[in-house]
Design a protein around this motif. Structure first.
Motif: not given
Length: 89
Positions: A44-61
């Motif tokens: 669920v956290g991955t889905l929420v992060a993706a909704m806010f554009g935070l799922a694909n960041t460079p380095g450690f997320n």
């Protein structure tokens, strides 16, 4: 695909443990339930992060993992409260 599922389970275990550590007090729930909460929180956290554009960041997320731990802590807290309400007085 299989590797992603295995990785989600392994990471969910860590997320569940961290979520349980964040919740203050004693949690009288099983380790298996903590792991299930962690796996669900990780997904669920991955889905929420993706909704806010935070799922694909460079380095450690950091943001995605913080969101996952917050969901795990909320999940552990809710399960502990539900179990406390079920106990006879």
């Amino acid at each position: 695909m299989i590797g992603s599922i295995v990785w989600a389970i392994v990471f969910g275990i860590v997320i569940g443990a961290l979520g349980r550590l964040v919740v203050p007090g004693r949690q009288n729930i099983s380790i298996a339930l903590t792991l299930v909460i962690g796996i669900v929180a990780a997904l669920v956290g991955t889905l929420v992060a993706a909704m806010f554009g935070l799922a694909n960041t460079p380095g450690f997320n950091w943001w995605e993992h913080i969101i996952q731990v917050v969901f795990a802590a909320v999940g552990v807290f809710l399960v502990v409260r539900m179990q406390a309400n079920k106990r006879p007085t």
